[in-house]
Design a protein around this motif. Sequence first.
Motif, PDB file in Angstrom:
ATOM      1  N   ALA A 165      10.385  54.349  16.081  1.00 11.94           N
ATOM      2  CA  ALA A 165      11.093  55.307  16.495  1.00 11.94           C
ATOM      3  C   ALA A 165      10.690  56.034  15.124  1.00 11.94           C
ATOM      4  O   ALA A 165      11.795  56.036  14.465  1.00 11.94           O
ATOM      5  CB  ALA A 165      12.372  55.067  16.673  1.00 11.94           C
ATOM      6  N   ARG A 168      13.498  58.692  13.390  1.00 10.83           N
ATOM      7  CA  ARG A 168      14.786  58.457  14.375  1.00 10.83           C
ATOM      8  C   ARG A 168      15.855  57.936  13.148  1.00 10.83           C
ATOM      9  O   ARG A 168      15.679  57.140  12.373  1.00 10.83           O
ATOM     10  CB  ARG A 168      14.549  57.233  15.381  1.00 10.83           C
ATOM     11  CG  ARG A 168      15.861  57.083  16.018  1.00 10.83           C
ATOM     12  CD  ARG A 168      15.555  55.814  16.983  1.00 10.83           C
ATOM     13  NE  ARG A 168      16.818  55.316  17.740  1.00 10.83           N
ATOM     14  CZ  ARG A 168      17.449  54.617  17.457  1.00 10.83           C
ATOM     15  NH1 ARG A 168      17.605  53.869  16.479  1.00 10.83           N
ATOM     16  NH2 ARG A 168      18.499  54.246  18.462  1.00 10.83           N
ATOM     17  N   SER A 176      22.686  61.305  22.809  1.00  8.22           N
ATOM     18  CA  SER A 176      21.854  61.282  24.048  1.00  8.22           C
ATOM     19  C   SER A 176      22.020  59.591  24.244  1.00  8.22           C
ATOM     20  O   SER A 176      22.254  58.938  23.474  1.00  8.22           O
ATOM     21  CB  SER A 176      20.406  61.283  23.623  1.00  8.22           C
ATOM     22  OG  SER A 176      19.850  60.654  22.431  1.00  8.22           O
ATOM     23  N   ASP A 251       9.826  53.311  25.514  1.00  3.80           N
ATOM     24  CA  ASP A 251       9.737  54.718  24.876  1.00  3.80           C
ATOM     25  C   ASP A 251      11.090  54.994  24.890  1.00  3.80           C
ATOM     26  O   ASP A 251      11.596  55.671  23.755  1.00  3.80           O
ATOM     27  CB  ASP A 251       8.689  55.334  25.598  1.00  3.80           C
ATOM     28  CG  ASP A 251       7.216  54.993  25.407  1.00  3.80           C
ATOM     29  OD1 ASP A 251       6.958  54.251  24.338  1.00  3.80           O
ATOM     30  OD2 ASP A 251       6.655  55.510  26.089  1.00  3.80           O
ATOM     31  N   ARG A 252      11.774  55.298  25.900  1.00  2.00           N
ATOM     32  CA  ARG A 252      13.110  55.747  25.990  1.00  2.00           C
ATOM     33  C   ARG A 252      14.285  54.923  25.233  1.00  2.00           C
ATOM     34  O   ARG A 252      14.974  55.802  24.448  1.00  2.00           O
ATOM     35  CB  ARG A 252      13.670  55.579  27.552  1.00  2.00           C
ATOM     36  CG  ARG A 252      12.929  56.598  28.398  1.00  2.00           C
ATOM     37  CD  ARG A 252      13.773  57.733  28.521  1.00  2.00           C
ATOM     38  NE  ARG A 252      12.967  58.536  29.885  1.00  2.00           N
ATOM     39  CZ  ARG A 252      13.550  59.749  30.224  1.00  2.00           C
ATOM     40  NH1 ARG A 252      14.557  60.258  29.732  1.00  2.00           N
ATOM     41  NH2 ARG A 252      13.004  60.240  31.177  1.00  2.00           N
ATOM     42  N   ALA A 254      13.362  53.617  22.283  1.00  2.00           N
ATOM     43  CA  ALA A 254      13.230  53.718  20.963  1.00  2.00           C
ATOM     44  C   ALA A 254      13.837  55.287  20.430  1.00  2.00           C
ATOM     45  O   ALA A 254      13.929  55.570  19.361  1.00  2.00           O
ATOM     46  CB  ALA A 254      11.948  53.930  20.729  1.00  2.00           C
ATOM     47  N   ASP A 255      14.184  56.014  21.379  1.00  2.00           N
ATOM     48  CA  ASP A 255      14.315  57.463  21.071  1.00  2.00           C
ATOM     49  C   ASP A 255      15.880  58.039  21.595  1.00  2.00           C
ATOM     50  O   ASP A 255      16.294  58.861  21.078  1.00  2.00           O
ATOM     51  CB  ASP A 255      13.626  58.586  22.058  1.00  2.00           C
ATOM     52  CG  ASP A 255      12.149  58.470  21.912  1.00  2.00           C
ATOM     53  OD1 ASP A 255      11.793  58.145  20.343  1.00  2.00           O
ATOM     54  OD2 ASP A 255      11.130  58.988  22.609  1.00  2.00           O
ATOM     55  N   CYS A 256      16.709  57.082  22.097  1.00  2.00           N
ATOM     56  CA  CYS A 256      18.007  57.418  22.573  1.00  2.00           C
ATOM     57  C   CYS A 256      18.970  57.097  21.409  1.00  2.00           C
ATOM     58  O   CYS A 256      18.659  56.197  20.379  1.00  2.00           O
ATOM     59  CB  CYS A 256      18.497  56.444  23.738  1.00  2.00           C
ATOM     60  SG  CYS A 256      18.541  54.789  23.477  1.00  2.00           S
ATOM     61  N   ASP A 257      19.997  57.665  21.306  1.00  2.00           N
ATOM     62  CA  ASP A 257      21.243  57.478  20.372  1.00  2.00           C
ATOM     63  C   ASP A 257      21.806  56.193  20.576  1.00  2.00           C
ATOM     64  O   ASP A 257      22.212  55.400  19.716  1.00  2.00           O
ATOM     65  CB  ASP A 257      22.176  58.572  20.277  1.00  2.00           C
ATOM     66  CG  ASP A 257      21.439  59.948  19.611  1.00  2.00           C
ATOM     67  OD1 ASP A 257      20.464  59.586  19.017  1.00  2.00           O
ATOM     68  OD2 ASP A 257      22.220  60.974  19.965  1.00  2.00           O
ATOM     69  N   VAL A 276      18.933  49.562  18.170  1.00  2.00           N
ATOM     70  CA  VAL A 276      19.607  50.632  18.912  1.00  2.00           C
ATOM     71  C   VAL A 276      21.087  50.315  19.161  1.00  2.00           C
ATOM     72  O   VAL A 276      21.456  49.099  19.756  1.00  2.00           O
ATOM     73  CB  VAL A 276      18.912  50.799  20.329  1.00  2.00           C
ATOM     74  CG1 VAL A 276      19.780  51.994  21.200  1.00  2.00           C
ATOM     75  CG2 VAL A 276      17.410  51.464  20.193  1.00  2.00           C
TER      76      VAL A 276
END
Length: 401
Positions: A165, A168, A176, A251-252, A254-257, A276
Amino acid sequence: MHTDSAAQTVAVAGAEFGWGSSGKLSAILSALQERSPVPLRFVGLATGLGRPLLSAHSVDRWYDLPADDAPGAVREIAHSERVRAAVVVLDGLTATALEASGVPTVFVDSLPFMWTEGDRAALPLDAAVYCAQKCIELPPECLEVLASVRALRWVDAVIGTPPPAVGRTAARPFRSALVNLGGLRAPRLADWTNYPRAVVPAVLEALAAYGVHEVHLAGNLPADLAGRLVDATLAPSRTTSGALTHGEFLDRLADCDVLLTSPGLTTLLEAGAVGVPTVCLPPQNLSQIFNGRFHSQSVGVDVRVVWPKDVLVEEEALALRSQGEDHALELIYGGVAAAAAAAAGGRRAGAALRDGVLTALRRSAAEGTDWGALTSTVGTGGAAQVADILLTTLRGASPPA
């Protein structure tokens, strides 16, 4: 897809129980494609529930297995496809049928802590190689079963590799969220919609109350059901839904909060690989009771959302496992059905779940939590290890008749 006439055929299969087995198969197939010195051709057995997760992989052909004679069908497929070896995740009956057909089979058991004498008959204890995934605790009930395995190999966690990420940061408070329900379906589960009907409205309402603006609801949830469960007046302003392939999910992730997930072990381990913050939603089945407890024990913060006591008392389900997993599942499924009925009527179970999610979210926002603790304890090299074991098995396998 390999069309090379010299390609060696490998059969693959996963349990028709949620999506965890297919996630592990995806990771193993990726590792095989990277590591095999010879062309491989894959044929899939059953695994109908998980095939969408495996769509990015080159499985040459999928076979459904008839309920009335699955061993006979496996024998015919193994012969006609000239199968040299197989890798099977958690589907003990298919692994046993492959071995009986003369196919050396690498069996992957991601839940070795689950089994008791009541489960012995369903496990392929004589598989060519029995790969048990490392875990943080082995209850005494499972020790004699594992001692009966003919060729036991302990491997690291079998998980996919989430992308890094880049840039990130740990956003606090969370803005998110990724909500993951997994595969939902399972054998002998009469109404698989009970779990999302009980849980999703409470989760979305808690996320909105916390202040999350953007949510994606992932899992085996048809669009029409998702539409009925998302109340625009209570959910976060940007709420989307839809199933994701294994790669899309990583992918999702790695990007979410923050991740809120039905506590399937593969998902918890993959979330830990990228650190995460993770909330464990109420368990759908027996293994998820263990998974949620192991996760909170490892990270040092209780981020589990438990069912209200009038829905399910976890200790009662754990006590029933001595008779075999099915006895515990009967109790759990009944409780989830009751929770779905209560949520539909706006009664206490839904409000209790909403409050539990909100409490767990606040706990997960605490600074300094090591979200990778569970994953680092059991390692991340399992997919490569299983791939290497399968390749070794292939080299020693007799040519098909």
